[in-house]
Design a protein around this motif. Sequence first.
Motif, mmCIF file in Angstrom:
data_model
loop_
_atom_site.group_PDB
_atom_site.id
_atom_site.type_symbol
_atom_site.label_atom_id
_atom_site.label_comp_id
_atom_site.label_asym_id
_atom_site.label_seq_id
_atom_site.Cartn_x
_atom_site.Cartn_y
_atom_site.Cartn_z
ATOM 1 N N ALA A 152 0.724 -1.091 0.168
ATOM 2 C CA ALA A 152 0.092 0.046 0.182
ATOM 3 C C ALA A 152 0.907 1.152 0.163
ATOM 4 C CB ALA A 152 -0.954 -0.036 1.080
ATOM 5 N N GLY A 153 0.437 2.303 -0.810
ATOM 6 C CA GLY A 153 1.318 3.426 -0.922
ATOM 7 C C GLY A 153 1.959 3.087 -2.298
ATOM 8 N N GLU A 154 2.788 2.239 -2.465
ATOM 9 C CA GLU A 154 3.286 1.785 -3.764
ATOM 10 C C GLU A 154 2.076 1.630 -4.519
ATOM 11 O OE1 GLU A 154 6.174 -2.020 -5.393
ATOM 12 O OE2 GLU A 154 5.504 -1.884 -3.477
ATOM 13 N N HIS A 155 1.127 1.457 -4.337
ATOM 14 C CA HIS A 155 -0.128 1.165 -5.447
ATOM 15 C C HIS A 155 -0.341 2.411 -5.955
ATOM 16 C CE1 HIS A 155 -2.585 2.533 -1.932
ATOM 17 N NE2 HIS A 155 -3.681 2.580 -2.917
ATOM 18 N N ILE A 156 -0.240 3.607 -5.298
ATOM 19 C CA ILE A 156 -0.253 4.891 -6.057
ATOM 20 C C ILE A 156 0.590 4.911 -7.305
ATOM 21 C CG2 ILE A 156 -0.459 7.366 -5.809
ATOM 22 C CD1 ILE A 156 -2.497 5.903 -4.201
ATOM 23 N N PHE A 157 1.780 4.322 -7.155
ATOM 24 C CA PHE A 157 2.771 4.654 -8.141
ATOM 25 C C PHE A 157 2.422 3.655 -9.335
ATOM 26 C CE2 PHE A 157 5.902 6.093 -4.817
ATOM 27 C CZ PHE A 157 5.496 7.325 -4.654
ATOM 28 N N ASP A 158 1.645 2.469 -8.843
ATOM 29 C CA ASP A 158 1.316 1.432 -9.897
ATOM 30 C C ASP A 158 0.314 1.877 -10.679
ATOM 31 O OD1 ASP A 158 3.259 -0.428 -8.753
ATOM 32 O OD2 ASP A 158 1.547 -1.266 -7.292
ATOM 33 N N GLY A 159 -0.498 2.640 -9.855
ATOM 34 C CA GLY A 159 -1.582 3.576 -11.051
ATOM 35 C C GLY A 159 -1.153 4.317 -11.935
ATOM 36 N N LEU A 160 -0.064 5.229 -11.772
ATOM 37 C CA LEU A 160 0.456 5.898 -12.665
ATOM 38 C C LEU A 160 1.114 5.114 -13.614
ATOM 39 C CD1 LEU A 160 1.256 8.563 -13.817
ATOM 40 C CD2 LEU A 160 3.032 8.730 -11.972
ATOM 41 N N THR A 161 1.794 4.163 -13.190
ATOM 42 C CA THR A 161 2.615 3.446 -14.026
ATOM 43 C C THR A 161 1.692 2.754 -15.080
ATOM 44 O OG1 THR A 161 4.301 2.767 -12.487
ATOM 45 C CG2 THR A 161 4.009 0.880 -14.221
ATOM 46 N N ILE A 162 0.505 2.107 -14.735
ATOM 47 C CA ILE A 162 -0.578 1.586 -15.660
ATOM 48 C C ILE A 162 -1.046 2.597 -16.555
ATOM 49 C CG2 ILE A 162 -2.576 0.304 -15.902
ATOM 50 C CD1 ILE A 162 -1.751 -1.053 -13.068
ATOM 51 N N GLN A 163 -1.382 3.854 -16.063
ATOM 52 C CA GLN A 163 -1.880 4.617 -16.962
ATOM 53 C C GLN A 163 -0.724 5.035 -18.108
ATOM 54 O OE1 GLN A 163 -2.839 7.610 -13.900
ATOM 55 N NE2 GLN A 163 -4.885 7.731 -14.881
ATOM 56 N N SER A 164 0.566 5.289 -17.807
ATOM 57 C CA SER A 164 1.736 5.547 -18.484
ATOM 58 C C SER A 164 1.833 4.324 -19.676
ATOM 59 C CB SER A 164 2.868 5.735 -17.729
ATOM 60 O OG SER A 164 3.875 6.244 -18.854
ATOM 61 N N LEU A 165 1.924 3.316 -19.157
ATOM 62 C CA LEU A 165 2.012 1.900 -20.154
ATOM 63 C C LEU A 165 0.562 1.886 -21.020
ATOM 64 C CD1 LEU A 165 3.331 -0.657 -17.677
ATOM 65 C CD2 LEU A 165 4.561 0.490 -19.473
#
Length: 285
Positions: free
Chosen positions: A159-172
């Motif tokens: 958790a917390g890391e998942h915020i960066f995961d969301g941005l990562t998926i949007q970029s991908l």
Amino acid sequence: MTIQNECIGCITAQSKRVCEAIHADAALSERIVQYVETSLQNADFTLSPPVVAAPLYEHMAVLADTNDLYEHQKQHATQQANSYIPFLQESITQSDDPFIATLKTAVVGNVIDLAAEVSFDLHEAINSVFTTPFSHDDSTQLSETLKRSKTVLYIGDNAGEHIFDGLTIQSLQKLYPHTVFTYMVRGNPIINDVTMREALEAGMDSICTVMDSGVPTPGFVYELASSEAQNLFETADLIIAKGMGNYECMTPQKRHNICFLLKVKCSVVAASLGREIGDIICKLD
């Protein structure tokens, strides 16, 4: 990978950090640590560290009379992560290589780990990640695989890391618009791992499909997953697995095209990868 002698001391240290996190009094702290130390005397060394640790955390939660030992820490980590999103968005947009910048964004969030042998400062990690090379770098192969992939299963970690995961998926999604992403979370609260609750609170379901793996361990274990999660694991063209827990549980792999994205935070994982603590990894198998 299976548990090693070094992991026993690490899990015991984790139990002490739990006591600090929940502000346990001396009596409760003694019960928790004694329970973990006693249980580890009979640890099954054919299992992975997350599988050994999972029931211990479940019982620590029972002793502490709580459902989520790290609830407040997860909330704080999420707030902290959100504060860095504008900077990371700009870094990806302005990068000469948005794909590499995206992968670095994914990896830097892996610093948020309350069960790690070694801790790192998130602010420092974010400031340095874009100039830090992957010590194991399969990013070129990963890009080629993404070009051929119609479906990607992205297995979250903390958790917390998942915020960066969301941005990562949007970029991908922008880089590979033909690809459908699914984000997978843990089946119930375990350490500070992301669950459906944190994912939905962050609006991850507005970015992609979010799936509960059904897995109660701090790492994806196929045998413990729901039938739906097992099916997606088997059929996705590519799996991106975040963090050491997923690496520990999924090595050796049950299939090809699994990309591990993580920061090395313990000596056992470092030895397994042939790398150093602090290294960042993009490993496609």
